[in-house]
Design an enzyme around this catalytic site. Structure first.
Site, PDB file in Angstrom:
ATOM      1  N   GLU A  21       0.802  -1.231   0.000  1.00 36.90           N
ATOM      2  CA  GLU A  21       0.000   0.000   0.000  1.00 36.90           C
ATOM      3  C   GLU A  21       0.834   1.280   0.000  1.00 36.90           C
ATOM      4  O   GLU A  21       0.576   2.194   0.789  1.00 36.90           O
ATOM      5  CB  GLU A  21      -0.968  -0.022   1.191  1.00 36.90           C
ATOM      6  CG  GLU A  21      -1.903  -1.216   1.121  1.00 36.90           C
ATOM      7  CD  GLU A  21      -2.758  -1.403   2.370  1.00 36.90           C
ATOM      8  OE1 GLU A  21      -2.753  -0.545   3.249  1.00 36.90           O
ATOM      9  OE2 GLU A  21      -3.433  -2.452   2.446  1.00 36.90           O
ATOM     10  N   ASN A  41       1.942  -5.232  -3.055  1.00 39.20           N
ATOM     11  CA  ASN A  41       0.553  -5.543  -2.703  1.00 39.20           C
ATOM     12  C   ASN A  41      -0.233  -4.249  -2.428  1.00 39.20           C
ATOM     13  O   ASN A  41       0.240  -3.381  -1.690  1.00 39.20           O
ATOM     14  CB  ASN A  41       0.590  -6.414  -1.416  1.00 39.20           C
ATOM     15  CG  ASN A  41      -0.740  -7.021  -1.059  1.00 39.20           C
ATOM     16  OD1 ASN A  41      -1.410  -7.616  -1.906  1.00 39.20           O
ATOM     17  ND2 ASN A  41      -1.132  -6.900   0.203  1.00 39.20           N
ATOM     18  N   HIS A  68     -10.562  -5.982  -1.983  1.00 40.70           N
ATOM     19  CA  HIS A  68     -11.627  -5.784  -0.999  1.00 40.70           C
ATOM     20  C   HIS A  68     -12.767  -5.124  -1.773  1.00 40.70           C
ATOM     21  O   HIS A  68     -12.871  -3.897  -1.829  1.00 40.70           O
ATOM     22  CB  HIS A  68     -11.136  -4.902   0.152  1.00 40.70           C
ATOM     23  CG  HIS A  68     -10.027  -5.543   0.927  1.00 40.70           C
ATOM     24  ND1 HIS A  68     -10.218  -6.663   1.703  1.00 40.70           N
ATOM     25  CD2 HIS A  68      -8.706  -5.250   1.000  1.00 40.70           C
ATOM     26  CE1 HIS A  68      -9.062  -7.017   2.249  1.00 40.70           C
ATOM     27  NE2 HIS A  68      -8.132  -6.178   1.842  1.00 40.70           N
ATOM     28  N   GLU A 107      -6.316 -10.595  -1.068  1.00 37.01           N
ATOM     29  CA  GLU A 107      -7.094 -10.346   0.159  1.00 37.01           C
ATOM     30  C   GLU A 107      -8.580 -10.280  -0.174  1.00 37.01           C
ATOM     31  O   GLU A 107      -9.297  -9.380   0.281  1.00 37.01           O
ATOM     32  CB  GLU A 107      -6.641  -9.026   0.810  1.00 37.01           C
ATOM     33  CG  GLU A 107      -5.153  -8.986   1.108  1.00 37.01           C
ATOM     34  CD  GLU A 107      -4.705  -7.736   1.869  1.00 37.01           C
ATOM     35  OE1 GLU A 107      -5.564  -6.976   2.331  1.00 37.01           O
ATOM     36  OE2 GLU A 107      -3.486  -7.538   1.980  1.00 37.01           O
ATOM     37  N   ASP A 134     -12.386 -10.246  -0.435  1.00 36.25           N
ATOM     38  CA  ASP A 134     -13.683 -10.350   0.250  1.00 36.25           C
ATOM     39  C   ASP A 134     -14.682  -9.523  -0.541  1.00 36.25           C
ATOM     40  O   ASP A 134     -14.310  -8.571  -1.224  1.00 36.25           O
ATOM     41  CB  ASP A 134     -13.644  -9.934   1.738  1.00 36.25           C
ATOM     42  CG  ASP A 134     -12.814  -8.711   2.044  1.00 36.25           C
ATOM     43  OD1 ASP A 134     -12.777  -7.781   1.210  1.00 36.25           O
ATOM     44  OD2 ASP A 134     -12.215  -8.656   3.131  1.00 36.25           O
TER      45      ASP A 134
HETATM   46  O1  G3I Z   1      -3.663  -7.586  18.988  1.00 37.26           O
HETATM   47  C1  G3I Z   1      -4.592  -6.646  19.558  1.00 37.26           C
HETATM   48  C2  G3I Z   1      -5.149  -7.160  20.842  1.00 37.26           C
HETATM   49  O2  G3I Z   1      -4.094  -7.280  21.772  1.00 37.26           O
HETATM   50  C3  G3I Z   1      -6.211  -6.185  21.339  1.00 37.26           C
HETATM   51  O3  G3I Z   1      -6.807  -6.709  22.468  1.00 37.26           O
HETATM   52  C4  G3I Z   1      -7.282  -5.969  20.275  1.00 37.26           C
HETATM   53  C5  G3I Z   1      -8.309  -4.939  20.722  1.00 37.26           C
HETATM   54  O4  G3I Z   1      -8.857  -4.226  19.652  1.00 37.26           O
HETATM   55  O5  G3I Z   1      -6.652  -5.505  19.109  1.00 37.26           O
HETATM   56  C6  G3I Z   1      -5.722  -6.424  18.569  1.00 37.26           C
HETATM   57  O6  G3I Z   1      -5.187  -5.911  17.391  1.00 37.26           O
HETATM   58  C7  G3I Z   1      -6.019  -5.847  16.261  1.00 37.26           C
HETATM   59  C8  G3I Z   1      -5.414  -6.715  15.159  1.00 37.26           C
HETATM   60  O7  G3I Z   1      -6.113  -6.549  13.957  1.00 37.26           O
HETATM   61  C9  G3I Z   1      -5.392  -8.191  15.535  1.00 37.26           C
HETATM   62  O8  G3I Z   1      -6.670  -8.668  15.740  1.00 37.26           O
HETATM   63  C10 G3I Z   1      -6.102  -4.404  15.804  1.00 37.26           C
HETATM   64  O9  G3I Z   1      -6.827  -3.642  16.743  1.00 37.26           O
HETATM   65  C11 G3I Z   1      -6.751  -4.308  14.459  1.00 37.26           C
HETATM   66  O10 G3I Z   1      -6.652  -2.971  13.973  1.00 37.26           O
HETATM   67  C12 G3I Z   1      -6.067  -5.240  13.468  1.00 37.26           C
HETATM   68  O11 G3I Z   1      -6.729  -5.138  12.237  1.00 37.26           O
HETATM   69  C13 G3I Z   1      -6.055  -5.700  11.131  1.00 37.26           C
HETATM   70  C14 G3I Z   1      -5.813  -4.608  10.101  1.00 37.26           C
HETATM   71  O12 G3I Z   1      -5.214  -5.192   8.952  1.00 37.26           O
HETATM   72  C15 G3I Z   1      -4.897  -3.522  10.626  1.00 37.26           C
HETATM   73  O13 G3I Z   1      -5.003  -2.417   9.810  1.00 37.26           O
HETATM   74  C16 G3I Z   1      -6.948  -6.772  10.523  1.00 37.26           C
HETATM   75  O14 G3I Z   1      -7.068  -7.855  11.438  1.00 37.26           O
HETATM   76  C17 G3I Z   1      -6.378  -7.270   9.214  1.00 37.26           C
HETATM   77  O15 G3I Z   1      -7.327  -8.078   8.563  1.00 37.26           O
HETATM   78  C18 G3I Z   1      -6.070  -6.074   8.311  1.00 37.26           C
HETATM   79  O16 G3I Z   1      -5.496  -6.569   7.114  1.00 37.26           O
HETATM   80  C19 G3I Z   1      -5.135  -5.599   6.141  1.00 37.26           C
HETATM   81  C20 G3I Z   1      -3.963  -6.173   5.361  1.00 37.26           C
HETATM   82  O17 G3I Z   1      -2.935  -6.550   6.230  1.00 37.26           O
HETATM   83  C21 G3I Z   1      -3.475  -5.167   4.327  1.00 37.26           C
HETATM   84  N1  G3I Z   1      -4.554  -4.746   3.465  1.00 37.26           N
HETATM   85  C22 G3I Z   1      -5.756  -4.250   4.127  1.00 37.26           C
HETATM   86  C23 G3I Z   1      -6.258  -5.287   5.138  1.00 37.26           C
HETATM   87  C24 G3I Z   1      -7.548  -4.837   5.763  1.00 37.26           C
HETATM   88  O18 G3I Z   1      -7.350  -3.692   6.535  1.00 37.26           O
END
Ligand code: G3I
Length: 344
Positions: A152, A193, A229, A258, A260
């Site tokens: 990105e 990516n 997405h 990715e 969906d």
């Molecule tokens: O690990 C913490 C945990 O300790 C805490 O309790 C919890 C409370 O909210 O948060 C946890 O972290 C989260 C993490 O995912 C793991 O679950 C973050 O808040 C959350 O923001 C994070 O989101 C991820 C996101 O990337 C971050 O921007 C998504 O799971 C993940 O699917 C998403 O994936 C991205 C790709 O890597 C790149 N392209 C876009 C895609 C969608 O945003």
């Protein structure tokens, strides 16, 4: 059966919303395909949820770690690399004969706090970038054979995003990242990516322009991760076809990295119904058909961004009801699953 009873049954059947799929998931999705079918996996869920684990194992033959390889998790303190989650995903992948795809080395999100406040000149940042990439790729170079190296880097208007990396290192950080990864993994497949590449021609053109420039300078980038997405409202299948064609004409591998399909992109109140499931299945079907048109040697695979609707990032990120994946909240296959399997 009496005629009236037969007619009543027929009427009931015809009026019933088709929320139930027309197939079972007894056979693997990946077995129907000529290219890998992957899924983004949450390492904790994989350990804790046997249903989630069973679907991952039975249906997919490629795994992308959804979060645990991102900088905040894998290098939470400067110089301290936490391998545990990735090691365990790798062991799982090996045990079950899955490909593990590395995601992601250089991104503007999910950076550890120490990196955000790191003070150093350009040379120190360069070293930081190199150490981060080469420590990770070096550790897994015999097992992880493909990587999202840069994620990105572009904005929607085709200019470079003003990320920490751009601020500290200038535009050359992208080339550096690919060079550093290549130095330790000469044979790995290295990907750029990004999202909206299937719908935004300006963005895709900028990406291709940059990668071609790198190629001309001897820096090989093997493929492009088209995240996809997408939603039932956009983009048009013709745009998707065009993007796939443009990327493959330039001889880059295409990873639908990715995938969906949101059914509620505008965040309305939503009770999913047969029509929505059908629209979702139709768009997914079009994506599969267009993907199948890509020359085989350039098909890296199609990866779904999550196992079931309840695991999707979309719900908590956008705080909306949505159902973007192949399995529903009860881990049952949806019409989209059946359509994908039918067309693979
Ligand atoms: O690990 C913490 C945990 O300790 C805490 O309790 C919890 C409370 O909210 O948060 C946890 O972290 C989260 C993490 O995912 C793991 O679950 C973050 O808040 C959350 O923001 C994070 O989101 C991820 C996101 O990337 C971050 O921007 C998504 O799971 C993940 O699917 C998403 O994936 C991205 C790709 O890597 C790149 N392209 C876009 C895609 C969608 O945003």
């Amino acid at each position: 059966m009496k005629t009236w009873l037969f007619l009543a049954c027929l009427l009931l059947w015809a009026c019933k919303p088709e929320t139930t799929p027309s197939c079972t998931d007894a056979d693997a999705l990946y077995a129907a395909a000529d290219f890998p079918i992957g899924v983004a996996v949450d390492a904790g869920e994989l350990r804790a949820n046997p249903v989630y684990e069973a679907i991952t194992r039975k249906q997919f033959n490629s795994i992308t770690p959804e979060n645990v390889m991102k900088a905040a998790y894998i290098q939470p303190e400067r110089g301290f690399f936490d391998w545990e989650a990735t090691d365990s995903l790798l062991a799982y992948s090996k045990r079950h004969g899955k490909r593990l795809h590395g995601h992601t080395l250089v991104w503007h999100q999910q950076l550890p706090a120490w990196m955000d406040v790191f003070e150093g000149d350009a040379a120190a940042w360069d070293q930081l970038l190199k150490t981060h990439i080469q420590t990770i790729v070096g550790r897994y170079k015999n097992d992880i054979l493909s990587w999202d190296v840069v994620n990105e880097a572009f904005l929607e208007d085709g200019s470079l995003r003003n990320s920490l990396w751009l601020q500290k290192l200038g535009p050359s950080y992208i080339e550096k990242a690919f060079r550093y990864a290549r130095e330790v993994a000469p044979d790995a497949l290295l990907f750029y990516n990004d999202y909206n590449l299937e719908s935004n021609a300006a963005k895709l053109n900028s990406v291709l322009k940059l990668l071609n420039a790198l190629r001309n300078r001897g820096v090989r980038v093997d493929g492009i991760g088209v995240q996809m997405h997408v939603s039932i409202a956009y983009p048009e299948p013709a745009q998707i076809a065009k993007a796939f064609q443009q990327i493959s004409t330039e001889q880059y591998r295409v990873h639908v990295s990715e995938l969906d399909v949101s059914v509620n992109p505008f965040g309305r109140d939503l009770e999913p119904n047969a029509k929505i499931w059908q629209q979702q299945a139709d768009l997914l079907g079009a994506i599969v058909l267009h993907y199948c048109q890509i020359p085989q040697q350039l098909q890296f695979g199609i990866t779904l961004w999550g196992v079931s609707d309840q695991n999707s990032w979309i719900r908590y990120f956008y705080q909306r009801a949505d159902y973007p994946l192949l399995y529903d909240d009860q881990y049952q296959p949806k019409p989209a699953y059946c359509k994908m399997k039918e067309l693979l």
